[in-house]
Design an enzyme around this catalytic site. Structure first.
Site, PDB file in Angstrom:
ATOM      1  N   ASP A   1       6.029   4.790   4.895  1.00  0.00           N
ATOM      2  CA  ASP A   1       6.955   3.853   5.540  1.00  0.00           C
ATOM      3  C   ASP A   1       7.001   2.507   4.800  1.00  0.00           C
ATOM      4  O   ASP A   1       7.781   1.623   5.174  1.00  0.00           O
ATOM      5  CB  ASP A   1       6.604   3.650   7.030  1.00  0.00           C
ATOM      6  CG  ASP A   1       5.199   3.120   7.256  1.00  0.00           C
ATOM      7  OD1 ASP A   1       4.263   3.593   6.586  1.00  0.00           O
ATOM      8  OD2 ASP A   1       5.025   2.227   8.109  1.00  0.00           O
ATOM      9  N   HIS A   2       6.221   2.372   3.737  1.00  0.00           N
ATOM     10  CA  HIS A   2       6.243   1.147   2.932  1.00  0.00           C
ATOM     11  C   HIS A   2       6.833   1.364   1.540  1.00  0.00           C
ATOM     12  O   HIS A   2       7.253   0.408   0.898  1.00  0.00           O
ATOM     13  CB  HIS A   2       4.828   0.568   2.797  1.00  0.00           C
ATOM     14  CG  HIS A   2       4.257   0.144   4.122  1.00  0.00           C
ATOM     15  ND1 HIS A   2       4.133  -1.171   4.490  1.00  0.00           N
ATOM     16  CD2 HIS A   2       3.842   0.876   5.189  1.00  0.00           C
ATOM     17  CE1 HIS A   2       3.643  -1.234   5.720  1.00  0.00           C
ATOM     18  NE2 HIS A   2       3.459  -0.011   6.166  1.00  0.00           N
TER      19      HIS A   2
ATOM     20  N   HIS B   1       1.446   3.912   1.894  1.00  0.00           N
ATOM     21  CA  HIS B   1       1.973   4.703   3.014  1.00  0.00           C
ATOM     22  C   HIS B   1       3.504   4.832   2.928  1.00  0.00           C
ATOM     23  O   HIS B   1       4.195   3.886   2.554  1.00  0.00           O
ATOM     24  CB  HIS B   1       1.545   4.086   4.352  1.00  0.00           C
ATOM     25  CG  HIS B   1       0.098   4.348   4.667  1.00  0.00           C
ATOM     26  ND1 HIS B   1      -0.640   3.579   5.536  1.00  0.00           N
ATOM     27  CD2 HIS B   1      -0.743   5.329   4.222  1.00  0.00           C
ATOM     28  CE1 HIS B   1      -1.877   4.060   5.606  1.00  0.00           C
ATOM     29  NE2 HIS B   1      -1.961   5.114   4.819  1.00  0.00           N
TER      30      HIS B   1
ATOM     31  N   HIS C   1      -7.403  -0.974   5.734  1.00  0.00           N
ATOM     32  CA  HIS C   1      -6.393  -0.010   6.218  1.00  0.00           C
ATOM     33  C   HIS C   1      -6.276   1.131   5.208  1.00  0.00           C
ATOM     34  O   HIS C   1      -6.318   2.304   5.575  1.00  0.00           O
ATOM     35  CB  HIS C   1      -5.070  -0.757   6.378  1.00  0.00           C
ATOM     36  CG  HIS C   1      -3.911   0.093   6.801  1.00  0.00           C
ATOM     37  ND1 HIS C   1      -3.830   0.677   8.041  1.00  0.00           N
ATOM     38  CD2 HIS C   1      -2.774   0.455   6.141  1.00  0.00           C
ATOM     39  CE1 HIS C   1      -2.693   1.360   8.127  1.00  0.00           C
ATOM     40  NE2 HIS C   1      -2.040   1.250   6.988  1.00  0.00           N
TER      41      HIS C   1
ATOM     42  N   HIS D   1       0.841  -1.196   0.000  1.00  0.00           N
ATOM     43  CA  HIS D   1       0.000   0.000   0.000  1.00  0.00           C
ATOM     44  C   HIS D   1       0.872   1.240   0.000  1.00  0.00           C
ATOM     45  O   HIS D   1       2.088   1.153   0.115  1.00  0.00           O
ATOM     46  CB  HIS D   1      -0.994  -0.014   1.165  1.00  0.00           C
ATOM     47  CG  HIS D   1      -0.385   0.095   2.535  1.00  0.00           C
ATOM     48  ND1 HIS D   1       0.441  -0.858   3.073  1.00  0.00           N
ATOM     49  CD2 HIS D   1      -0.503   1.067   3.484  1.00  0.00           C
ATOM     50  CE1 HIS D   1       0.792  -0.500   4.300  1.00  0.00           C
ATOM     51  NE2 HIS D   1       0.244   0.664   4.561  1.00  0.00           N
TER      52      HIS D   1
ATOM     53  N   HIS E   1       4.813  -4.738  10.735  1.00  0.00           N
ATOM     54  CA  HIS E   1       5.233  -4.053  11.967  1.00  0.00           C
ATOM     55  C   HIS E   1       5.375  -5.036  13.124  1.00  0.00           C
ATOM     56  O   HIS E   1       4.654  -6.033  13.201  1.00  0.00           O
ATOM     57  CB  HIS E   1       4.213  -2.978  12.380  1.00  0.00           C
ATOM     58  CG  HIS E   1       4.184  -1.782  11.485  1.00  0.00           C
ATOM     59  ND1 HIS E   1       5.028  -0.710  11.663  1.00  0.00           N
ATOM     60  CD2 HIS E   1       3.423  -1.503  10.406  1.00  0.00           C
ATOM     61  CE1 HIS E   1       4.783   0.201  10.725  1.00  0.00           C
ATOM     62  NE2 HIS E   1       3.811  -0.258   9.946  1.00  0.00           N
TER      63      HIS E   1
ATOM     64  N   ASP F   1      -0.105  -3.786   6.303  1.00  0.00           N
ATOM     65  CA  ASP F   1      -0.723  -3.266   7.528  1.00  0.00           C
ATOM     66  C   ASP F   1      -2.178  -3.705   7.652  1.00  0.00           C
ATOM     67  O   ASP F   1      -2.982  -3.031   8.305  1.00  0.00           O
ATOM     68  CB  ASP F   1      -0.658  -1.731   7.552  1.00  0.00           C
ATOM     69  CG  ASP F   1       0.751  -1.212   7.792  1.00  0.00           C
ATOM     70  OD1 ASP F   1       1.659  -2.026   8.043  1.00  0.00           O
ATOM     71  OD2 ASP F   1       0.940   0.021   7.707  1.00  0.00           O
TER      72      ASP F   1
HETATM   73 ZN   LIG Z   1       0.012   1.696   6.482  1.00  0.00          ZN
END
Ligand SMILES: [Zn+2]
Length: 264
Positions: free
Chosen positions: A66-67, A64, A120, A62, A175, A137
């Protein structure tokens, strides 16, 4: 069929406070590696160098940061295919995948099926193959992602679908949240002994400096309240929290999710 466990090696690269970037190797092509959700290029480049691995491809779950934030820098070092959801927020050049798309890395003899698992985020996908699930996530061990874009119905349907994977499927979440999610699991189901036993095993792994992951679908079915919305004890806890009788399991899920949002 050959032994799935021996075909691949999947190891984490720790990034930021609690992210795992999963690195996939195959016995068929030693020295090559795939990455799932490389949010941090520096961490990845260091890990690849240390292990003399060449990047062969990237899977994204996805949009985001941090990905995906490491993708551009990694592509400057190696022109490899990047797969991810069809979404304008994904990095430039991402090859779009949808539900059922099979991605093949023929030299590594690896193939992954894409599953659309909204909740998410709306375009979130997971990758399934070789006895492993990369769920970003969406599913965490003993927990699940926050609903930034999707509805409780969508997330509940995504999690229900993941729960139907074979029980021994290894679950690679993005995570390290397991200790915290287990505290919530026990608040929901104080009489369920499984989260307590699993928590002791997780604490041991964490104390040894190891990740709690991967989990398995079988573990998640016994410890994860978000996969247990059809259980009477989970429903009772959600109804007590809501102060009202609840209908479909998606309603139970919605109460659990908002309960968890404020849980410390
Ligand atoms: Zn995320």
């Amino acid at each position: 069929m050959s032994n799935q466990m021996l075909e691949t090696r999947i190891t984490p690269i720790a990034a930021f406070a609690d992210n795992y970037i999963w690195l996939i190797e195959s016995q068929a092509a030693p020295g090559k590696a795939l990455l799932v959700d490389p949010g941090d290029a520096r961490a990845v480049i260091t890990a690849l160098r240390a292990r003399s691995l060449d990047l062969a491809g990237i899977l994204l779950t996805h949009h985001h940061p941090d990905h995906i934030d490491g993708v551009e820098e990694l592509l400057a070092t190696a022109a490899v295919p990047v797969y991810g959801p069809r979404d304008p927020r994904m990095p430039a050049g991402t090859r779009p995948v949808g539900d059922g798309t099979v991605i093949e890395f023929s030299e590594m003899r690896l193939a992954f099926e894409t599953w659309a698992i909204p909740g998410h985020t709306l375009s979130h996908v997971g990758y399934v193959g070789h006895g492993a699930l990369f769920c970003g996530d969406t599913l965490f061990s003993a927990g699940c992602g926050r609903l930034f874009e999707g509805s409780p119905e969508e997330m509940n349907a995504s999690l229900t679908r993941l729960a139907e994977l074979p029980p021994d499927t290894r679950v690679y979440c993005a995570h390290e949240y397991t200790a915290a999610t287990l505290r919530f699991a026990l608040a929901v189901e104080p009489s369920n002994d499984s989260p307590r036993r699993y928590g002791a095993a997780v604490a041991e792994r964490r104390a040894a400096g190891a990740p709690s992951l991967p989990s398995t679908i079988s573990i998640e079915r016994t410890v994860n309240p978000f996969l247990r919305c059809d259980r009477p004890a989970v429903r009772r806890a959600a109804e007590a929290r809501a102060g009202a009788a609840l209908g479909r399991s998606a309603e139970v899920f919605a109460v659990l999710r908002s309960w968890k949002d404020g849980f410390r």
